[in-house]
Design a protein around this motif. Structure first.
Motif, short mmCIF file in Angstrom:
data_model
loop_
_atom_site.label_atom_id
_atom_site.label_comp_id
_atom_site.label_asym_id
_atom_site.label_seq_id
_atom_site.Cartn_x
_atom_site.Cartn_y
_atom_site.Cartn_z
N LYS A 29 -6.03 6.18 4.92
CA LYS A 29 -7.49 5.99 4.82
C LYS A 29 -7.93 4.75 5.58
N ALA A 30 -7.21 3.65 5.41
CA ALA A 30 -7.59 2.39 6.05
C ALA A 30 -7.52 2.48 7.57
N THR A 69 -1.14 7.07 1.40
CA THR A 69 -2.53 7.54 1.34
C THR A 69 -3.51 6.42 1.63
N ASP A 70 -3.28 5.24 1.03
CA ASP A 70 -4.17 4.10 1.26
C ASP A 70 -4.11 3.65 2.72
N ARG A 85 0.83 -1.20 0.00
CA ARG A 85 0.00 0.00 0.00
C ARG A 85 0.87 1.25 0.00
#
Length: 108
Positions: free
Chosen positions: A47-48, A43-44, A40
Motif C-alpha cells: 500500500k505504501a 500488505t502495508d 511492516r
C-alpha cells in the motif's frame, strides 16, 4: 546470507557484490527506506509503495537473502524489519553496517 564473513577476499567480494546488487534496485531501496521508518508486513508495504503484494514479496525475499532484512511470523502475517545486527541509529541518520562499509541514510 550474503553478509556473512568469508575466509577469502574473493568470497568477501562476492558477498559485498550480492549485498549491493540487492540494494541497487530502486524498488528494493524503496522497501528498505520504508522499513527504516519501522517494521511492516507485505500488505502495508504494498500500500505504501503503491505496488502489488507479490512483487513486494519477491523483492523482500531478495533483501532477506542478502541479509538486509529479517522476518517474523505473527499469526498469519509476516512482519519485516531491517536486520537489527546491521542497524545503528543516531539523531541525524540511520546507518547500515554492511561488512565492508557503513552506509548512512540521513533522516528527512
Amino acid at each position: 546470507m550474503a553478509i556473512a564473513r568469508h575466509a577469502t577476499n574473493e568470497g568477501r567480494e562476492a558477498a559485498w557484490a550480492d549485498t549491493f546488487k540487492a540494494m541497487g534496485d530502486r524498488t528494493r531501496l524503496s522497501i528498505l527506506l520504508k522499513l527504516m521508518e519501522g517494521e511492516r508486513c507485505v500488505t502495508d508495504l504494498a500500500k505504501a509503495l503503491k505496488m502489488d503484494a507479490p512483487k513486494v514479496s519477491f523483492h523482500l525475499t531478495r533483501l532477506k537473502f542478502a541479509g538486509l532484512v529479517v522476518d517474523e511470523r505473527q499469526g498469519q502475517r509476516v512482519i519485516y524489519r531491517i536486520n537489527p545486527e546491521l542497524v545503528e541509529y543516531t539523531a541525524e541518520a540511520l546507518s547500515l553496517a554492511v561488512d565492508c562499509c557503513l552506509l548512512k541514510f540521513p533522516k528527512s
